[in-house]
Design a protein around this motif. Structure first.
Motif, PDB file in Angstrom:
ATOM      1  N   THR A   1       0.849  -1.189   0.000  1.00 15.51           N
ATOM      2  CA  THR A   1       0.000   0.000   0.000  1.00 15.51           C
ATOM      3  C   THR A   1       0.889   1.244   0.000  1.00 15.51           C
ATOM      4  O   THR A   1       2.104   1.159   0.230  1.00 15.51           O
ATOM      5  CB  THR A   1      -0.893   0.032   1.250  1.00 15.51           C
ATOM      6  OG1 THR A   1      -0.049   0.183   2.403  1.00 15.51           O
ATOM      7  CG2 THR A   1      -1.748  -1.216   1.373  1.00 15.51           C
ATOM      8  N   THR A   2       0.285   2.382  -0.215  1.00 17.99           N
ATOM      9  CA  THR A   2       1.032   3.645  -0.165  1.00 17.99           C
ATOM     10  C   THR A   2       1.669   3.815   1.203  1.00 17.99           C
ATOM     11  O   THR A   2       2.843   4.198   1.303  1.00 17.99           O
ATOM     12  CB  THR A   2       0.095   4.839  -0.467  1.00 17.99           C
ATOM     13  OG1 THR A   2      -0.451   4.673  -1.777  1.00 17.99           O
ATOM     14  CG2 THR A   2       0.828   6.154  -0.372  1.00 17.99           C
ATOM     15  N   GLU A   3       0.945   3.525   2.252  1.00 20.10           N
ATOM     16  CA  GLU A   3       1.474   3.654   3.613  1.00 20.10           C
ATOM     17  C   GLU A   3       2.689   2.750   3.812  1.00 20.10           C
ATOM     18  O   GLU A   3       3.701   3.152   4.394  1.00 20.10           O
ATOM     19  CB  GLU A   3       0.377   3.328   4.638  1.00 20.10           C
ATOM     20  CG  GLU A   3       0.760   3.625   6.069  1.00 20.10           C
ATOM     21  CD  GLU A   3       0.976   5.102   6.365  1.00 20.10           C
ATOM     22  OE1 GLU A   3       1.748   5.393   7.301  1.00 20.10           O
ATOM     23  OE2 GLU A   3       0.391   5.965   5.680  1.00 20.10           O
ATOM     24  N   GLN A   4       2.604   1.522   3.325  1.00 19.29           N
ATOM     25  CA  GLN A   4       3.741   0.598   3.434  1.00 19.29           C
ATOM     26  C   GLN A   4       4.915   1.055   2.568  1.00 19.29           C
ATOM     27  O   GLN A   4       6.069   0.938   2.958  1.00 19.29           O
ATOM     28  CB  GLN A   4       3.307  -0.815   3.036  1.00 19.29           C
ATOM     29  CG  GLN A   4       2.343  -1.443   4.010  1.00 19.29           C
ATOM     30  CD  GLN A   4       1.727  -2.730   3.462  1.00 19.29           C
ATOM     31  OE1 GLN A   4       1.461  -2.847   2.258  1.00 19.29           O
ATOM     32  NE2 GLN A   4       1.502  -3.686   4.348  1.00 19.29           N
ATOM     33  N   TYR A   5       4.609   1.588   1.408  1.00 18.42           N
ATOM     34  CA  TYR A   5       5.643   2.112   0.500  1.00 18.42           C
ATOM     35  C   TYR A   5       6.393   3.269   1.170  1.00 18.42           C
ATOM     36  O   TYR A   5       7.617   3.331   1.153  1.00 18.42           O
ATOM     37  CB  TYR A   5       4.964   2.563  -0.791  1.00 18.42           C
ATOM     38  CG  TYR A   5       5.897   2.967  -1.911  1.00 18.42           C
ATOM     39  CD1 TYR A   5       6.642   2.025  -2.602  1.00 18.42           C
ATOM     40  CD2 TYR A   5       5.992   4.302  -2.304  1.00 18.42           C
ATOM     41  CE1 TYR A   5       7.469   2.391  -3.654  1.00 18.42           C
ATOM     42  CE2 TYR A   5       6.811   4.675  -3.343  1.00 18.42           C
ATOM     43  CZ  TYR A   5       7.553   3.720  -4.017  1.00 18.42           C
ATOM     44  OH  TYR A   5       8.366   4.092  -5.048  1.00 18.42           O
ATOM     45  N   PHE A   6       5.644   4.158   1.792  1.00 19.51           N
ATOM     46  CA  PHE A   6       6.265   5.272   2.519  1.00 19.51           C
ATOM     47  C   PHE A   6       7.090   4.751   3.698  1.00 19.51           C
ATOM     48  O   PHE A   6       8.179   5.260   3.981  1.00 19.51           O
ATOM     49  CB  PHE A   6       5.207   6.252   3.009  1.00 19.51           C
ATOM     50  CG  PHE A   6       4.625   7.155   1.948  1.00 19.51           C
ATOM     51  CD1 PHE A   6       4.898   6.978   0.597  1.00 19.51           C
ATOM     52  CD2 PHE A   6       3.788   8.191   2.310  1.00 19.51           C
ATOM     53  CE1 PHE A   6       4.354   7.818  -0.372  1.00 19.51           C
ATOM     54  CE2 PHE A   6       3.252   9.052   1.363  1.00 19.51           C
ATOM     55  CZ  PHE A   6       3.525   8.869   0.015  1.00 19.51           C
ATOM     56  N   ALA A   7       6.588   3.728   4.387  1.00 18.37           N
ATOM     57  CA  ALA A   7       7.342   3.140   5.509  1.00 18.37           C
ATOM     58  C   ALA A   7       8.658   2.552   5.020  1.00 18.37           C
ATOM     59  O   ALA A   7       9.690   2.652   5.704  1.00 18.37           O
ATOM     60  CB  ALA A   7       6.500   2.064   6.205  1.00 18.37           C
ATOM     61  N   LEU A   8       8.643   1.952   3.843  1.00 19.22           N
ATOM     62  CA  LEU A   8       9.862   1.396   3.254  1.00 19.22           C
ATOM     63  C   LEU A   8      10.882   2.503   2.999  1.00 19.22           C
ATOM     64  O   LEU A   8      12.055   2.384   3.367  1.00 19.22           O
ATOM     65  CB  LEU A   8       9.498   0.675   1.957  1.00 19.22           C
ATOM     66  CG  LEU A   8      10.566  -0.128   1.263  1.00 19.22           C
ATOM     67  CD1 LEU A   8      11.022  -1.287   2.135  1.00 19.22           C
ATOM     68  CD2 LEU A   8      10.021  -0.658  -0.054  1.00 19.22           C
ATOM     69  N   TRP A   9      10.447   3.603   2.387  1.00 20.98           N
ATOM     70  CA  TRP A   9      11.353   4.724   2.131  1.00 20.98           C
ATOM     71  C   TRP A   9      11.844   5.347   3.431  1.00 20.98           C
ATOM     72  O   TRP A   9      13.028   5.705   3.547  1.00 20.98           O
ATOM     73  CB  TRP A   9      10.684   5.785   1.259  1.00 20.98           C
ATOM     74  CG  TRP A   9      10.668   5.432  -0.184  1.00 20.98           C
ATOM     75  CD1 TRP A   9       9.572   5.235  -0.977  1.00 20.98           C
ATOM     76  CD2 TRP A   9      11.809   5.217  -1.024  1.00 20.98           C
ATOM     77  NE1 TRP A   9       9.968   4.915  -2.250  1.00 20.98           N
ATOM     78  CE2 TRP A   9      11.336   4.902  -2.314  1.00 20.98           C
ATOM     79  CE3 TRP A   9      13.184   5.256  -0.818  1.00 20.98           C
ATOM     80  CZ2 TRP A   9      12.180   4.635  -3.381  1.00 20.98           C
ATOM     81  CZ3 TRP A   9      14.032   4.983  -1.888  1.00 20.98           C
ATOM     82  CH2 TRP A   9      13.528   4.685  -3.148  1.00 20.98           C
ATOM     83  N   ASN A  10      10.960   5.482   4.411  1.00 23.35           N
ATOM     84  CA  ASN A  10      11.381   6.037   5.704  1.00 23.35           C
ATOM     85  C   ASN A  10      12.427   5.152   6.357  1.00 23.35           C
ATOM     86  O   ASN A  10      13.379   5.645   6.977  1.00 23.35           O
ATOM     87  CB  ASN A  10      10.180   6.228   6.634  1.00 23.35           C
ATOM     88  CG  ASN A  10       9.359   7.440   6.257  1.00 23.35           C
ATOM     89  OD1 ASN A  10       9.877   8.446   5.782  1.00 23.35           O
ATOM     90  ND2 ASN A  10       8.054   7.351   6.458  1.00 23.35           N
ATOM     91  N   ALA A  11      12.283   3.835   6.220  1.00 20.32           N
ATOM     92  CA  ALA A  11      13.261   2.905   6.794  1.00 20.32           C
ATOM     93  C   ALA A  11      14.632   3.076   6.136  1.00 20.32           C
ATOM     94  O   ALA A  11      15.661   3.100   6.827  1.00 20.32           O
ATOM     95  CB  ALA A  11      12.771   1.467   6.637  1.00 20.32           C
ATOM     96  N   VAL A  12      14.641   3.210   4.818  1.00 21.06           N
ATOM     97  CA  VAL A  12      15.917   3.430   4.119  1.00 21.06           C
ATOM     98  C   VAL A  12      16.551   4.724   4.625  1.00 21.06           C
ATOM     99  O   VAL A  12      17.742   4.769   4.940  1.00 21.06           O
ATOM    100  CB  VAL A  12      15.726   3.478   2.586  1.00 21.06           C
ATOM    101  CG1 VAL A  12      17.020   3.889   1.890  1.00 21.06           C
ATOM    102  CG2 VAL A  12      15.234   2.139   2.056  1.00 21.06           C
ATOM    103  N   GLU A  13      15.748   5.753   4.735  1.00 18.24           N
ATOM    104  CA  GLU A  13      16.260   7.060   5.178  1.00 18.24           C
ATOM    105  C   GLU A  13      16.811   6.987   6.606  1.00 18.24           C
ATOM    106  O   GLU A  13      17.878   7.534   6.896  1.00 18.24           O
ATOM    107  CB  GLU A  13      15.135   8.092   5.085  1.00 18.24           C
ATOM    108  CG  GLU A  13      15.614   9.516   5.206  1.00 18.24           C
ATOM    109  CD  GLU A  13      14.559  10.507   4.739  1.00 18.24           C
ATOM    110  OE1 GLU A  13      14.951  11.538   4.196  1.00 18.24           O
ATOM    111  OE2 GLU A  13      13.351  10.251   4.927  1.00 18.24           O
ATOM    112  N   GLN A  14      16.109   6.291   7.482  1.00 18.46           N
ATOM    113  CA  GLN A  14      16.554   6.183   8.874  1.00 18.46           C
ATOM    114  C   GLN A  14      17.842   5.389   9.002  1.00 18.46           C
ATOM    115  O   GLN A  14      18.715   5.739   9.788  1.00 18.46           O
ATOM    116  CB  GLN A  14      15.447   5.547   9.727  1.00 18.46           C
ATOM    117  CG  GLN A  14      14.248   6.451   9.915  1.00 18.46           C
ATOM    118  CD  GLN A  14      13.013   5.693  10.374  1.00 18.46           C
ATOM    119  OE1 GLN A  14      13.044   4.500  10.601  1.00 18.46           O
ATOM    120  NE2 GLN A  14      11.902   6.415  10.495  1.00 18.46           N
ATOM    121  N   LEU A  15      17.969   4.318   8.233  1.00 20.07           N
ATOM    122  CA  LEU A  15      19.154   3.471   8.329  1.00 20.07           C
ATOM    123  C   LEU A  15      20.349   4.021   7.551  1.00 20.07           C
ATOM    124  O   LEU A  15      21.487   3.639   7.817  1.00 20.07           O
ATOM    125  CB  LEU A  15      18.831   2.050   7.869  1.00 20.07           C
ATOM    126  CG  LEU A  15      17.823   1.304   8.744  1.00 20.07           C
ATOM    127  CD1 LEU A  15      17.474  -0.039   8.135  1.00 20.07           C
ATOM    128  CD2 LEU A  15      18.354   1.123  10.155  1.00 20.07           C
TER     129      LEU A  15
END
Length: 195
Positions: free
Chosen positions: A48-62
């Motif tokens: 979903t869009t929410e999961q897609y955004f969570a994926l990008w946020n995870a990359v950014e955080q790590l």
């Protein structure tokens, strides 16, 4: 018949290859995003869009990097791009390539790229149909850097935007100005790429 696209985002296998090549293990990204641990193994997976955004946020955080999206785009092999992107590289000119990407973008995500003619060129913005919150900064960087790389790699010329507007605050590193080679306005009311 509804014109609203389904809330389904495809994650191309090329994404996972670039992530790994940049030193970010998919398992760590998925754990941080709280997504299934084997998501990266399924080439047909959608989120979903929410999961897609969570994926990008995870990359950014790590990533611990002021502009990981730009690094990811620069690290991507053009030959591994999804077919929708490859079609843009075979366009008549840069403007036609942008229009093709805008048309095909909705095949992979419920996102609409707006490519609007302006007095001095073209302004590109993005809208997510199912977003409950703003697009992650890294995703904006990936989109804008991909469009600039289309021009640079596709034409073989030093294509630089006129300006880039970003909603986020200035990280103070100068990475965006160095990459885009134009004026960057942080704290803008919207994300926009002026070409």
């Amino acid at each position: 018949m509804s014109t609203m696209p389904a809330d389904r985002c495809k994650i191309p296998p090329a994404f996972w290859r670039v992530i790994e090549r940049m030193g970010y293990p998919p398992a760590a990204i998925l754990r941080q995003a709280r997504l299934p641990a084997t998501l990266h193994l399924n080439e047909q997976a959608v989120v979903t869009t929410e999961q897609y955004f969570a994926l990008w946020n995870a990359v950014e955080q790590l990533a611990n990097d002021p502009a990981p999206g730009i690094r990811l785009v620069l690290g991507a092999d053009t030959a591994a791009y999804p077919p929708s992107s490859l079609a843009a590289f075979h366009a008549r000119d840069y403007r036609d390539g942008l229009m093709r990407l805008a048309r095909f973008k909705r095949l992979c995500t419920p996102e609409q790229l707006h490519v609007a003619e302006a007095k001095q060129g073209v302004v590109v913005t993005s809208a997510w149909f199912h977003a409950a919150r703003p697009e992650p900064a890294i995703a904006t960087d990936v989109t804008f850097a991909s469009l600039v790389e289309l021009g640079r790699r596709g034409t073989g010329q030093p294509v630089n935007p006129r300006k880039v507007d970003l909603i986020r605050p200035d990280p103070g590193e100068g990475v965006h100005a160095d990459y885009f080679r134009c004026a960057i306005r942080f704290g803008a009311p919207r994300n926009a790429l002026a070409l």
